[in-house]
Enzyme design. Structure first.
Site, PDB file in Angstrom:
ATOM      1  N   GLU A   1       9.327   1.337  10.837  1.00 28.62           N
ATOM      2  CA  GLU A   1      10.372   2.334  10.555  1.00 28.62           C
ATOM      3  C   GLU A   1       9.687   3.685  10.651  1.00 28.62           C
ATOM      4  OE1 GLU A   1      13.449   1.632  10.102  1.00 28.62           O
ATOM      5  OE2 GLU A   1      13.458  -0.483   9.563  1.00 28.62           O
TER       6      GLU A   1
ATOM      7  N   LYS B   1       0.836  -1.209   0.000  1.00 31.20           N
ATOM      8  CA  LYS B   1       0.000   0.000   0.000  1.00 31.20           C
ATOM      9  C   LYS B   1       0.865   1.251   0.000  1.00 31.20           C
ATOM     10  CE  LYS B   1      -1.980   3.001   2.512  1.00 31.20           C
ATOM     11  NZ  LYS B   1      -2.008   4.149   1.611  1.00 31.20           N
TER      12      LYS B   1
ATOM     13  N   GLU C   1       9.043  16.386  14.563  1.00 29.26           N
ATOM     14  CA  GLU C   1       9.561  16.175  13.217  1.00 29.26           C
ATOM     15  C   GLU C   1       8.856  17.134  12.256  1.00 29.26           C
ATOM     16  OE1 GLU C   1       8.487  12.447  11.370  1.00 29.26           O
ATOM     17  OE2 GLU C   1      10.537  12.208  10.678  1.00 29.26           O
TER      18      GLU C   1
ATOM     19  N   CYS D   1      13.329  10.700   6.839  1.00 23.69           N
ATOM     20  CA  CYS D   1      13.224  10.302   8.252  1.00 23.69           C
ATOM     21  C   CYS D   1      14.544  10.533   8.970  1.00 23.69           C
ATOM     22  CB  CYS D   1      12.813   8.842   8.343  1.00 23.69           C
ATOM     23  SG  CYS D   1      13.893   7.744   7.438  1.00 23.69           S
TER      24      CYS D   1
HETATM   25  P1  NAD Z   1       1.991   8.373   7.547  1.00 26.70           P
HETATM   26  O1  NAD Z   1       2.193   7.629   8.803  1.00 26.70           O
HETATM   27  O2  NAD Z   1       0.938   9.415   7.510  1.00 26.70           O
HETATM   28  O3  NAD Z   1       1.629   7.369   6.359  1.00 26.70           O
HETATM   29  C1  NAD Z   1       2.460   6.297   6.008  1.00 26.70           C
HETATM   30  C2  NAD Z   1       1.618   5.237   5.325  1.00 26.70           C
HETATM   31  O4  NAD Z   1       0.681   4.723   6.268  1.00 26.70           O
HETATM   32  C3  NAD Z   1       0.787   5.768   4.153  1.00 26.70           C
HETATM   33  O5  NAD Z   1       0.747   4.787   3.147  1.00 26.70           O
HETATM   34  C4  NAD Z   1      -0.587   5.947   4.782  1.00 26.70           C
HETATM   35  O6  NAD Z   1      -1.639   5.894   3.855  1.00 26.70           O
HETATM   36  C5  NAD Z   1      -0.625   4.760   5.736  1.00 26.70           C
HETATM   37  N1  NAD Z   1      -1.586   4.877   6.839  1.00 26.70           N
HETATM   38  C6  NAD Z   1      -2.035   6.022   7.417  1.00 26.70           C
HETATM   39  N2  NAD Z   1      -2.915   5.708   8.405  1.00 26.70           N
HETATM   40  C7  NAD Z   1      -3.010   4.358   8.452  1.00 26.70           C
HETATM   41  C8  NAD Z   1      -3.733   3.441   9.267  1.00 26.70           C
HETATM   42  N3  NAD Z   1      -4.553   3.851  10.221  1.00 26.70           N
HETATM   43  N4  NAD Z   1      -3.565   2.121   9.049  1.00 26.70           N
HETATM   44  C9  NAD Z   1      -2.724   1.684   8.098  1.00 26.70           C
HETATM   45  N5  NAD Z   1      -2.021   2.505   7.287  1.00 26.70           N
HETATM   46  C10 NAD Z   1      -2.151   3.831   7.461  1.00 26.70           C
HETATM   47  O7  NAD Z   1       3.406   8.955   7.142  1.00 26.70           O
HETATM   48  P2  NAD Z   1       3.748   9.857   5.890  1.00 26.70           P
HETATM   49  O8  NAD Z   1       3.321  11.250   6.182  1.00 26.70           O
HETATM   50  O9  NAD Z   1       3.294   9.202   4.618  1.00 26.70           O
HETATM   51  O10 NAD Z   1       5.343   9.751   5.886  1.00 26.70           O
HETATM   52  C11 NAD Z   1       6.146  10.551   6.638  1.00 26.70           C
HETATM   53  C12 NAD Z   1       6.609   9.818   7.876  1.00 26.70           C
HETATM   54  O11 NAD Z   1       7.305   8.641   7.526  1.00 26.70           O
HETATM   55  C13 NAD Z   1       7.599  10.646   8.671  1.00 26.70           C
HETATM   56  O12 NAD Z   1       7.295  10.580  10.043  1.00 26.70           O
HETATM   57  C14 NAD Z   1       8.919   9.960   8.402  1.00 26.70           C
HETATM   58  O13 NAD Z   1       9.889  10.149   9.390  1.00 26.70           O
HETATM   59  C15 NAD Z   1       8.506   8.547   8.278  1.00 26.70           C
HETATM   60  N6  NAD Z   1       9.545   7.780   7.548  1.00 26.70           N
HETATM   61  C16 NAD Z   1      10.311   6.892   8.252  1.00 26.70           C
HETATM   62  C17 NAD Z   1      11.324   6.190   7.603  1.00 26.70           C
HETATM   63  C18 NAD Z   1      12.198   5.204   8.356  1.00 26.70           C
HETATM   64  O14 NAD Z   1      12.812   4.364   7.708  1.00 26.70           O
HETATM   65  N7  NAD Z   1      12.284   5.265   9.667  1.00 26.70           N
HETATM   66  C19 NAD Z   1      11.537   6.368   6.239  1.00 26.70           C
HETATM   67  C20 NAD Z   1      10.727   7.276   5.561  1.00 26.70           C
HETATM   68  C21 NAD Z   1       9.727   7.968   6.230  1.00 26.70           C
END
Ligand code: NAD
Length: 508
Positions: free
Chosen positions: A267, A188, A402, A301
């Site tokens: 992650e 997804k 963040e 991230c």
């Molecule tokens: P997000 O948590 O809003 O969304 C991430 C994914 O989760 C998306 O596909 C979203 O549709 C899905 N999602 C949202 N709510 C959900 C739920 N209730 N159940 C299941 N899936 C759900 O994050 P974002 O805004 O897309 O990405 C940014 C974040 O990702 C930042 O906090 C960043 O630090 C983190 N990130 C971490 C890493 C790492 O390796 N640690 C790498 C890249 C990004």
């Protein structure tokens, strides 16, 4: 099909985007709400897809479970699964230019970076293939008349949920080990950037068809997280979730997983310290600090978003840093000269701007940036100038939360204890950068700072064989390396009796 054959059909050009989702190998419109994706450099809509709804997820999960159990896949020896991964890598490399264009259009990122991400995704498939072929099941020491083995088996169906910031790299980092380990995958992608995952879906589907393997092994299901993502997490056929995204979402997924007693890899976010010690090489530190926060427009991230500078060098270092930051070239990802591209979405840019406004209200000095750039070139794009703030207490939201944009907060420190206290005063523990010429100092600090990855005199470098993951609220589990493959398997112990006599009642 050989690598030299055209691969255009696998990756639609940005101006001819797909209007379907991939459900167990079949392309069709999803039953869910429209998902629209926008080029953040222009504000132009790239595609409106029909996202997957809960019924689509249910169908994809059931068919994935069947595909995972299909003897054609289940019994496929490791070296043949490795061949599938190499084939996927070939197709990704052959389509690299198109994939990079697509990702630049979808995320706004600089074209040089998206091309590097595509090659890194191909390398992930290759590394994982090699890890798979060389992974051994252990013969464990026996304490009686038997032989014992520790075996690794597939989990079944993996739900892989990815964010928008580096889609092809995050998708590959989950897809490669999950398939290598013998599973089926429901992928997804994030709502804002579904196109590259769909293109990768075409590539994997093609490789599965060529190898006469079940195409139900992969579904790509764009849609809102609260609908599509949640349905994947809750589905009874899904045996593990691998998630990259925000900490709040990760925690909610972990709650649901706890009810199912389902393993998760998370992650999550970061607020990583990057530290300039008294003896740091000025040029190296300046370049590294700037790359750490301003590359990917800070949407990483591992962005080095908190800068700690030894007090004796603070003013001089900041003066030089601000001067060079003001020289960074802001522009569309398609411009080869651009160093800082637009943010992924106008809404995200507005969120970053709100953080800076709040920091101003909290008493921050805005040393540079702090606004979108002016001029016709930037009018329609989601741009924000690279920004350096200082003068805030470490407890301020801009130092703790963040921001995920090109915003650096600078803080002085007095000695190592002061540095470690401030650096560790955060819920996060993802990464850390240390700039020093003194190996003993680097070693001490690397061991004292809470971070899953520490870089000394370098930053944001990655090897597929080195485990990656977070401490504290930055996550659970590790990706990459051999452990990254094992994270998609279940362990089974096998005892094989070797005695010819019946078992005695009193075993010792
Ligand atoms: P997000 O948590 O809003 O969304 C991430 C994914 O989760 C998306 O596909 C979203 O549709 C899905 N999602 C949202 N709510 C959900 C739920 N209730 N159940 C299941 N899936 C759900 O994050 P974002 O805004 O897309 O990405 C940014 C974040 O990702 C930042 O906090 C960043 O630090 C983190 N990130 C971490 C890493 C790492 O390796 N640690 C790498 C890249 C990004």
């Amino acid at each position: 099909m050989t690598v030299e054959e055209p691969t255009e059909h696998l990756v639609p050009a940005p101006e001819r985007t797909p209007d379907e989702v991939l459900i167990a190998g079949e392309w069709r419109p999803g039953g869910g709400a429209p998902v629209d994706t926008v080029d953040p450099a222009t504000g132009r809509t790239l595609a409106v897809l029909r996202g997957a709804d809960a019924a689509d997820v249910d169908e994809a999960a059931r068919r994935a479970a069947r595909a995972a159990a299909d003897p054609a896949w289940r019994r496929l020896p490791a070296h043949r699964r490795a061949r599938l991964l190499h084939r996927i890598a070939d197709l990704v490399e052959a389509a690299a230019a198109r994939l990079a264009d697509l990702q630049t259009a979808d995320t706004g990122k600089c074209r040089g970076e998206t091309l590097a991400l595509v090659h890194s995704a191909a390398a992930t498939f290759r590394y994982t293939a090699a890890a798979l072929e060389t992974a051994e099941d252990a013969l464990t020491p026996a304490r009686g008349d038997y032989v014992t083995l520790s075996l690794h088996e597939p989990i079944g169906v993996i739900g892989a949920i990815t964010p928008w910031n580096s889609p092809i790299a995050s998708d590959a980092q989950k897809l490669a080990p999950a398939l290598a380990a013998g599973n089926a995958v429901l992928l997804k992608p994030a709502e804002w950037t579904p196109l590259v995952a769909l293109a990768l879906g075409r590539i994997v589907r093609q490789a599965l068809v060529e190898a006469r393997l079940p195409t139900g092994l992969l579904s790509v299901l764009p849609g809102p997280g609260a609908v599509t993502g949640d349905a994947i997490v809750r589905h009874p056929a899904v045996g593990k979730i691998t998630f990259t995204g925000g900490t709040r979402t990760g925690r909610a997924i972990a709650h649901t997983a706890a009810d199912k007693l389902m393993p998760v890899s998370l992650e999550l976010g970061g607020k990583s310290p990057t530290v300039v010690l008294e003896d740091a090489d000025l040029e190296q530190a300046l370049a590294g600090v700037m790359f750490g926060i301003f590359s990917s427009s800070g949407q990483s991230c591992i962005a080095g978003s908190r800068l700690f500078v030894a007090r004796s060098r603070y003013d001089a270092f900041l003066g030089e840093l601000v001067a060079r930051t003001q020289e960074l070239r802001v522009g569309p990802g398609t411009d080869p000269a651009a160093q800082v591209a637009p943010l992924v979405h106008h809404r995200h840019r507005d969120g970053v701007a709100a953080y800076v406004d709040r920091a101003r209200a909290d008493g921050a000095r805005v040393l540079c940036g702090g606004a979108p750039p002016e001029g016709e070139r930037y009018r329609d794009g989601a741009y924000y100038l690279p920004t350096v703030l200082d003068g805030l207490p470490h407890s301020a939201p801009a130092c703790q939360e963040e921001i995920f944009g090109p915003v650096l907060v600078a803080l002085p420190f007095d000695d190592e204890d002061d540095l470690v206290a401030q650096a560790n005063d955060t819920v996060y523990g993802l990464a850390c950068g240390l700039w020093t010429r003194n190996a003993a100092t680097a070693w001490r600090l690397a061991r004292r700072i809470d971070a899953g990855t520490v870089w000394v005199n370098t930053y944001k470098q990655f090897s597929s064989s080195t485990p990656f993951g977070g401490m504290k609220d930055s996550g659970l589990g590790r990706e990459k390396g051999c452990d990254g493959l094992r994270a998609y398997q279940r362990q089974k112990s096998l005892y094989w009796g070797t005695a010819s006599d019946p078992l005695p009642w009193a075993l010792g």
